[in-house]
Design a protein around this motif. Structure first.
Motif, short mmCIF file in Angstrom:
data_model
loop_
_atom_site.label_atom_id
_atom_site.label_comp_id
_atom_site.label_asym_id
_atom_site.label_seq_id
_atom_site.Cartn_x
_atom_site.Cartn_y
_atom_site.Cartn_z
N ARG A 152 37.59 47.20 31.26
CA ARG A 152 36.15 46.38 30.94
C ARG A 152 35.43 45.76 32.01
O ARG A 152 34.66 45.73 32.01
CB ARG A 152 36.73 45.57 29.99
CG ARG A 152 35.91 45.29 28.72
CD ARG A 152 36.28 44.39 27.59
NE ARG A 152 36.82 43.06 28.06
CZ ARG A 152 37.86 42.78 27.64
NH1 ARG A 152 38.81 43.30 26.74
NH2 ARG A 152 38.37 41.48 28.01
N GLU A 153 36.34 44.96 32.99
CA GLU A 153 36.01 44.33 33.85
C GLU A 153 34.88 45.29 35.08
O GLU A 153 34.17 44.74 35.59
CB GLU A 153 36.95 43.74 34.86
CG GLU A 153 37.59 42.40 34.23
CD GLU A 153 36.58 41.10 34.38
OE1 GLU A 153 36.11 40.91 35.20
OE2 GLU A 153 36.31 40.68 33.02
N LEU A 154 35.53 46.18 35.07
CA LEU A 154 34.64 47.28 35.72
C LEU A 154 33.43 48.02 35.24
O LEU A 154 32.45 48.46 35.75
CB LEU A 154 35.46 48.61 36.21
CG LEU A 154 36.69 48.43 37.11
CD1 LEU A 154 37.38 50.01 37.21
CD2 LEU A 154 36.33 48.13 38.56
N LEU A 157 51.19 45.52 30.08
CA LEU A 157 50.78 46.51 31.07
C LEU A 157 49.45 47.33 30.51
O LEU A 157 48.38 47.13 31.23
CB LEU A 157 51.83 47.50 31.41
CG LEU A 157 51.44 48.45 32.48
CD1 LEU A 157 51.91 47.85 33.99
CD2 LEU A 157 52.04 49.81 32.44
N LEU A 158 49.54 47.64 29.18
CA LEU A 158 48.13 48.29 28.73
C LEU A 158 47.12 47.26 28.56
O LEU A 158 46.08 47.67 28.55
CB LEU A 158 48.77 48.86 27.20
CG LEU A 158 49.42 50.08 27.48
CD1 LEU A 158 50.43 50.40 26.09
CD2 LEU A 158 48.74 51.30 27.76
N LEU A 159 47.50 46.23 28.04
CA LEU A 159 46.44 45.06 27.97
C LEU A 159 45.59 44.83 29.36
O LEU A 159 44.39 44.82 29.44
CB LEU A 159 46.94 43.73 27.61
CG LEU A 159 47.43 43.72 25.85
CD1 LEU A 159 47.98 42.42 25.67
CD2 LEU A 159 46.37 44.31 24.98
N MET A 160 46.55 44.79 30.20
CA MET A 160 46.05 44.45 31.72
C MET A 160 45.03 45.93 32.07
O MET A 160 44.01 45.55 32.75
CB MET A 160 47.02 44.47 32.57
CG MET A 160 46.80 44.07 34.22
SD MET A 160 47.97 43.67 35.18
CE MET A 160 48.63 45.55 35.62
N LEU A 161 45.68 46.84 31.95
CA LEU A 161 44.84 48.21 32.14
C LEU A 161 43.58 48.03 31.54
O LEU A 161 42.34 48.30 32.09
CB LEU A 161 45.67 49.44 31.78
CG LEU A 161 44.96 50.84 31.69
CD1 LEU A 161 44.25 51.00 33.35
CD2 LEU A 161 45.82 51.81 31.36
N THR A 193 38.51 44.29 42.24
CA THR A 193 38.55 43.98 40.67
C THR A 193 40.07 44.07 40.32
O THR A 193 40.55 43.18 39.75
CB THR A 193 37.80 44.84 39.82
OG1 THR A 193 36.33 44.66 40.41
CG2 THR A 193 37.65 44.19 38.29
N ALA A 194 40.60 45.18 40.79
CA ALA A 194 42.01 45.48 40.44
C ALA A 194 42.96 44.25 40.97
O ALA A 194 43.69 43.60 40.24
CB ALA A 194 42.54 46.65 41.18
N LEU A 198 32.23 56.79 36.39
CA LEU A 198 31.73 55.88 35.28
C LEU A 198 31.09 54.63 35.32
O LEU A 198 30.81 53.91 34.74
CB LEU A 198 33.06 55.65 34.54
CG LEU A 198 33.47 57.11 33.56
CD1 LEU A 198 35.09 56.65 33.08
CD2 LEU A 198 32.73 57.50 32.65
N LEU A 199 31.13 54.40 37.07
CA LEU A 199 30.53 53.17 37.43
C LEU A 199 28.97 53.52 37.78
O LEU A 199 28.73 54.44 38.56
CB LEU A 199 31.12 52.53 38.48
CG LEU A 199 32.70 52.39 38.32
CD1 LEU A 199 33.41 51.75 39.45
CD2 LEU A 199 32.72 51.28 37.14
N SER A 200 28.11 52.59 37.68
CA SER A 200 26.89 52.65 38.24
C SER A 200 26.91 52.13 39.65
O SER A 200 27.58 51.33 40.06
CB SER A 200 25.80 51.78 37.48
OG SER A 200 26.39 50.72 36.84
#
Ligand code: HAM
Length: 413
Positions: free
Chosen positions: A153-155, A144-148, A27-28, A315-317
């Motif tokens: 969110r994608e995760l 950078l912050l928007l990307m982080l 994802t990254a 934090l991920l399922s």
């Protein structure tokens, strides 16, 4: 003889953990590539001097947490406690900072800090790290912050808080340092923890984010950095915030956020989760305009962050495993080699599956096929071996049919 066991604070990762880590990395790669980031891999071992100069000798990381040892020639080496200093060293050595306007690089891998292990805190942990070098514009910080935040969110991570602060610059920070030192000098030292008494002299900013209750209470009235910022820092911070607001990315200004590494100036930030215990910072970073020069490179500004993968993981399922396409059940040992070739043919069609390495009864092989989750079981028994056929069993419906060997590819396409 007793077996050798792993080192405390270090972990082995079998599936599904290793799959969760791959998911984060993939994802990254996708999200960062969309902003022009390229991958850089640097060594895990660096000369100790790099971290002393980069991170700062008065930080907890350098004072207490590094895995440092002498190599065979007596040179002091350190397992990297973070990625930024190594990335800077690599870019300086490569010469790319002089060639390229802006370099955007990400690094993924293990870091090492000799801290007390607890939930969310390991001695070997993993970071996904991004650095944007070559621009002092607030646009670089904001992008950078928007990307982080998009990456998180994608995760599937959303219940987190982005905390922001500005640490000022070499023009305005000394004034603040002085104001803080004067305030600290007026405090009753007996109420401060031993670390803070030391930090008052060596690194007063760090006193601000001490987690000890006594220190917190005494520091409630401490002067805040924001009121000492110079005009340029004020405008820089305002621009970062403006872009975040226009992009609907919520944040909270935390005037106490100073970070544990010494290279930061202006924008600093952390992403905090309250769902994973006391080690709630899942990402942290900021701007570090003097760092490249301090490490012997050109005067190139930069901003970056790192996420702690073990903390993201909490934090991920768990991922739902994808099902293999086939399993080749071999009932007679003289069919085992054919099994390898059948599986090889199907993998050539981009299909996924395994073949048995030991011949077993149909019942036991089908049980195994079921366990792997395969959609189709290809049965190769004595009769099929003799007449050049195969049985395809649909593992969901239970329906089965015989095919000729030369019909195998067609049956799967
Ligand atoms: P850091 O705040 O020291 O920053 O670490 C970043 C993240 O790594 C933390 O927010 C946390 O999620 C994770 N982390 C740190 N220590 C541990 C540990 N012992 N166990 C598990 N996770 C941990 C840096 O490292 C900076 N180099 C970030 C940066 C990049 N700043 C600019 N560019």
């Amino acid at each position: 003889m007793a077996g050798v066991t792993r080192i405390k604070g270090f972990a082995d990762m079998f599936p599904p953990r290793s799959e969760v880590f791959s998911f984060m990395e993939n994802t990254a790669r996708r999200i960062f590539a969309a902003c022009g980031y390229e991958e850089l891999r640097t060594p895990v071992l660096e000369p100790t001097e790099l971290f002393r100069r980069g991170i700062g000798t008065e930080t907890d990381v350098v004072q207490k947490e590094m895995y440092t040892f002498a190599d065979q020639k007596g040179r002091s080496m350190t397992l990297r406690p973070e990625a930024t200093a190594g990335v800077m060293r690599a870019c300086i050595e490569d010469g790319r900072l002089a060639r390229e306007g802006v370099s955007k690089l990400f690094t993924v891998g293990p870091m090492f800090r000799h801290e007390r292990p607890q939930m969310g805190r390991m001695r070997q942990f993993h970071q996904i790290n991004c650095e944007c070098l070559g621009s002092d514009s607030p646009c670089a910080d904001a992008e950078l912050l928007l990307m982080l935040m998009r990456f998180l969110r994608e995760l599937g991570i959303s219940a987190v808080t982005l905390e922001l602060n500005s640490l000022g610059c070499p023009a305005c920070r000394p004034g603040y340092h002085q104001a803080l030192k004067t305030f600290l000098a007026g405090l009753d030292r007996a109420g401060l923890c031993a670390d803070c008494v030391r930090r008052m002299e060596t690194n007063p900013l760090r006193v601000l984010d001490c987690k000890a209750d006594g220190c917190r209470a005494l520091l409630a009235e401490a002067p805040v950095l924001e009121s000492s910022l110079c005009g340029a820092c004020r405008e820089h911070f305002a621009a970062v915030r403006r872009i975040l607001e226009k992009a609907d990315v919520p944040y909270r200004v935390n005037p106490r956020l100073v970070r544990g590494l010494d290279y930061y100036m202006r924008t600093t930030f952390e992403v905090i989760s309250t769902a994973i215990g006391s080690q709630g910072a899942i990402a942290g970073g900021g701007r570090y305009d003097g760092l490249v020069q301090a490490l012997g490179g050109p005067d190139v500004p930069g901003v970056g962050f790192a996420c702690g993968m073990e903390r993201l993981e909490m934090l991920l399922s768990a991922p739902t495993p994808s099902r293999p396409d086939f399993y080749v059940a071999v009932l007679e040992s003289q069919g085992l080699e054919d099994g390898v070739l059948i599986a090889h043919t199907l993998r050539g069609l981009n299909l996924r599956g395994e073949t048995a390495f030991t011949a077993k009864s149909a019942k036991s092989q089908l049980r195994h096929a079921q366990k792997t989750g395969a959609r189709t079981c290809i049965i190769l028994g004595g009769e099929e071996l003799q007449n050049g056929t195969l049985i395809l069993k649909d593992m969901d419906s239970g329906a089965q049919r015989a095919i000729r060997r030369d019909e195998l590819k067609g049956a799967f396409s």
